[in-house]
Write a protein that holds these residues in place. Sequence first.
Motif, mmCIF file in Angstrom:
data_model
loop_
_atom_site.group_PDB
_atom_site.id
_atom_site.type_symbol
_atom_site.label_atom_id
_atom_site.label_comp_id
_atom_site.label_asym_id
_atom_site.label_seq_id
_atom_site.Cartn_x
_atom_site.Cartn_y
_atom_site.Cartn_z
ATOM 1 N N ASN A 154 1.193 -0.883 0.381
ATOM 2 C CA ASN A 154 -0.509 0.142 -0.192
ATOM 3 C C ASN A 154 0.908 0.773 0.070
ATOM 4 N N GLU A 155 0.195 2.586 0.422
ATOM 5 C CA GLU A 155 1.151 3.580 0.399
ATOM 6 C C GLU A 155 1.797 4.518 1.277
ATOM 7 N N PHE A 156 1.621 3.938 1.927
ATOM 8 C CA PHE A 156 2.275 3.623 3.537
ATOM 9 C C PHE A 156 3.666 2.726 2.960
ATOM 10 N N ASP A 157 3.669 1.451 3.057
ATOM 11 C CA ASP A 157 4.468 0.735 2.248
ATOM 12 C C ASP A 157 5.718 1.317 1.473
ATOM 13 N N ALA A 158 5.044 1.311 0.649
ATOM 14 C CA ALA A 158 5.294 2.226 -0.607
ATOM 15 C C ALA A 158 6.529 3.518 -0.162
ATOM 16 N N LYS B 161 0.507 6.424 -5.579
ATOM 17 C CA LYS B 161 0.660 5.694 -7.432
ATOM 18 C C LYS B 161 1.797 4.453 -7.547
ATOM 19 N N LEU B 162 2.852 5.041 -6.547
ATOM 20 C CA LEU B 162 3.712 4.163 -6.227
ATOM 21 C C LEU B 162 3.397 2.503 -6.182
ATOM 22 N N ALA B 163 2.525 2.576 -5.118
ATOM 23 C CA ALA B 163 2.344 1.220 -4.249
ATOM 24 C C ALA B 163 1.216 0.827 -6.105
ATOM 25 N N LYS B 164 0.303 1.221 -6.504
ATOM 26 C CA LYS B 164 -0.380 0.724 -7.772
ATOM 27 C C LYS B 164 0.973 0.977 -9.059
ATOM 28 N N GLU B 165 1.632 1.260 -9.199
ATOM 29 C CA GLU B 165 2.395 0.755 -10.016
ATOM 30 C C GLU B 165 3.582 -0.044 -10.331
ATOM 31 N N PHE B 166 3.649 -0.287 -8.672
ATOM 32 C CA PHE B 166 4.990 -1.467 -8.515
ATOM 33 C C PHE B 166 4.927 -2.443 -7.607
ATOM 34 N N ASN B 167 5.555 -4.177 -8.057
ATOM 35 C CA ASN B 167 5.311 -4.446 -7.128
ATOM 36 C C ASN B 167 6.644 -4.471 -6.170
ATOM 37 N N ASP B 168 6.790 -5.589 -5.179
ATOM 38 C CA ASP B 168 8.322 -4.955 -3.813
ATOM 39 C C ASP B 168 8.956 -5.601 -3.837
ATOM 40 N N ASP B 169 9.263 -6.488 -5.076
ATOM 41 C CA ASP B 169 10.468 -6.500 -6.002
ATOM 42 C C ASP B 169 11.095 -5.552 -6.591
ATOM 43 N N GLU B 170 9.869 -4.441 -7.835
ATOM 44 C CA GLU B 170 9.800 -3.761 -8.601
ATOM 45 C C GLU B 170 10.350 -2.148 -8.159
#
Length: 207
Positions: free
Chosen positions: A2-6, A49-58
């Motif tokens: 989610n956004e907080f993780d990002a 946006k970052l959380a939506k566009e990328f997974n944990d690896d990317e």
Amino acid sequence: MNEFDAFNVYLAFKLHFTTDRYDITKTRGAVKTKNETFYKRSDQFNFIKLAKEFNDDELPKFLIANHVDGNRWGGAFIYEEALQVYNKWKGRLQSLTKNLENDLEEICSELTYEEVNKFDKCFVVKDEQHPLLLQMYSRGDVTIETMLILDSINNYLSYWDKTLKDDFFWKEERRKLIKYRPFLDFDVDKYKAIVYSRTTKYDETGV
């Protein structure tokens, strides 16, 4: 994610690349943040946006690419431009061998132009002036990946640390090189053979 993780991933890489004391390879990305503090920020949409566009690896790779490019915020606030940087970075990694070979040719051409007869002199600091290799790197004539490959072979960075210790430009670039190094994976023996072959040819022929 989610956004907080990002946001936490973003902050960890920002600390890694912009400070000397924080090493993400040791902290494993641990940062001191609070959920409630984050949701008071006015720039949350960037991390959504970052959380939506990328997974944990990317996402880490996206941030690494942009920090290496010189963006101290890892591209988090200029998404379209940062995405182009990320794609170019991925292309450089896919062409690591070719880029190294091209960079070696550029270095040899520069040495020939400067009438320098030994390849290793591209590393030499004279009268506290930037060595030829650092000049080429600062102009964009040599990639940062080639700089790290060459250092893995002859450890010139430690020599520059001693001879350029008071040079502000070098201090900034050194941090970038050192911080990027753990994330650049390559076959040292393979590239050592490539470098040895080209540098031996130059030392013997001057071209």
